[in-house]
Design a protein around this motif. Structure first.
Motif, PDB file in Angstrom:
ATOM      1  N   ASN A 163      -1.686   2.682  -3.321  1.00  0.00           N
ATOM      2  CA  ASN A 163      -2.938   2.417  -2.630  1.00  0.00           C
ATOM      3  C   ASN A 163      -3.985   1.947  -3.647  1.00  0.00           C
TER       4      ASN A 163
ATOM      5  N   GLU B 295      -0.292  -1.131   6.803  1.00  0.00           N
ATOM      6  CA  GLU B 295      -0.629  -2.121   5.766  1.00  0.00           C
ATOM      7  C   GLU B 295      -1.145  -3.447   6.334  1.00  0.00           C
TER       8      GLU B 295
ATOM      9  N   ASN C 288       0.808  -1.221   0.000  1.00  0.00           N
ATOM     10  CA  ASN C 288       0.000   0.000   0.000  1.00  0.00           C
ATOM     11  C   ASN C 288       0.844   1.275   0.000  1.00  0.00           C
TER      12      ASN C 288
END
Length: 304
Positions: A81, A50, A24
């Motif tokens: 993301n 994460e 992410n």
């Protein structure tokens, strides 16, 4: 080939894209935040990590498995993301609409290209550049398409305003057989309690005739009243500012009687069960810190 079919928010789900929290990326810098709620958590040092978000998304994947739903996940892009699959595209009837998202999110679309490749290319469309529209603002309800927008003259100044009048007009023109109704939403770059980022942050239909609604999300009270009258006051669950902030309207329907909801939504989940819904509770409070919840991270492809 995937035979797309989505006509409303609640018919039995058969196939869906579920975002991913893997890789992410680091906590964004404050100036990189897209919305006031992320900014609040970046400042407070409580921005989600994460591992927690991956766990939360796996809980949702497990519910889909239980109900025998085919789940597609985006291909992995390092440090990106990719949680909010709803932002990047949406399906209306059997048409896949690519959203014109913030430019630095373009690669999120490429990560689901392998899914798009399974769709008849004639059924994949991309609006012209001046059209801004994101999936969180597009709500299908049989003959109706409800769309969240921002009609203020200062639209261009708001990174939290995601769907413009051109977006509404584009949907009207592309789906002339539908009744398109738009709703002017309150926006705030600085206060997450006053910001309806998308329509699904202050409204969502559930079941066959019910809805979750947040009055203060609407700039024009008559538009809120229209929804209240359309569904009927007794069929509406009205959420508070605090519940809107926690994304209570951003749950997700697997069918007309099964709903995935956040486990901390005590008041809502009790009401849903009292109204005959099966509630599949999952932990999603960490992901909620980015001003998105269950509807934001899912993109239905096929419903019965």
């Amino acid at each position: 080939m995937l035979q797309l079919n989505v006509k409303n928010e609640t018919s039995r789900l058969r196939a869906v894209v579920l975002g991913t929290a893997v890789s992410n990326g680091p906590t964004p810098k404050l100036e990189e935040a897209y919305d006031p709620k992320s900014a609040l958590h970046i400042k407070a040092g409580t921005y989600p990590v994460e591992a927690d978000m991956v766990k939360e998304m796996e809980a949702v994947a497990a519910v889909f498995k239980k109900y025998d739903v085919t789940v597609y996940r985006p291909e992995l892009i390092k440090d990106c993301n990719q949680i909010f699959a709803r932002d990047i595209a949406f399906v209306i009837d059997d048409v896949f609409v690519k959203a014109n998202i913030l430019p630095d999110r373009e690669n999120e679309l490429e990560a689901i290209q392998y899914v798009i490749d399974k769709i008849n290319p004639e059924k994949v469309i991309r609006p012209p550049e001046e059209v801004h529209i994101e999936g969180g603002d597009v709500m299908l309800w049989n003959d109706y398409i409800f769309i969240g927008t921002y009609r203020g003259d200062d639209y261009a100044d708001y990174i939290v305003a995601r769907t413009n009048q051109e977006g509404v007009d584009f949907i009207k023109k592309t789906f002339p057989h539908k009744k398109v109704k738009s709703f002017d939403l309150n926006k705030s770059q600085t206060n997450p309690y006053d910001n309806a980022l998308h329509l699904d942050c202050c409204f969502q239909p559930i079941g066959t005739n019910k809805a979750i609604l947040h009055k203060e999300g609407f700039r024009d009270q008559s538009e809120y009243e229209w929804l209240l009258n359309y569904f009927g006051e007794d069929n509406c669950f009205i959420i508070t500012k605090e519940e809107m902030f926690n994304m209570n309207s951003n749950i997700f329907s697997i069918s007309e009687n099964v709903i995935i909801s956040e486990k901390n939504f005590t008041r809502l989940n009790t009401w849903l069960r009292n109204n005959g819904f099966t509630v599949e509770e999952v932990p999603y409070a960490e992901i909620a810190k980015q001003e998105g919840l269950l509807r934001c991270s899912t993109m239905p492809l096929i419903r019965d």
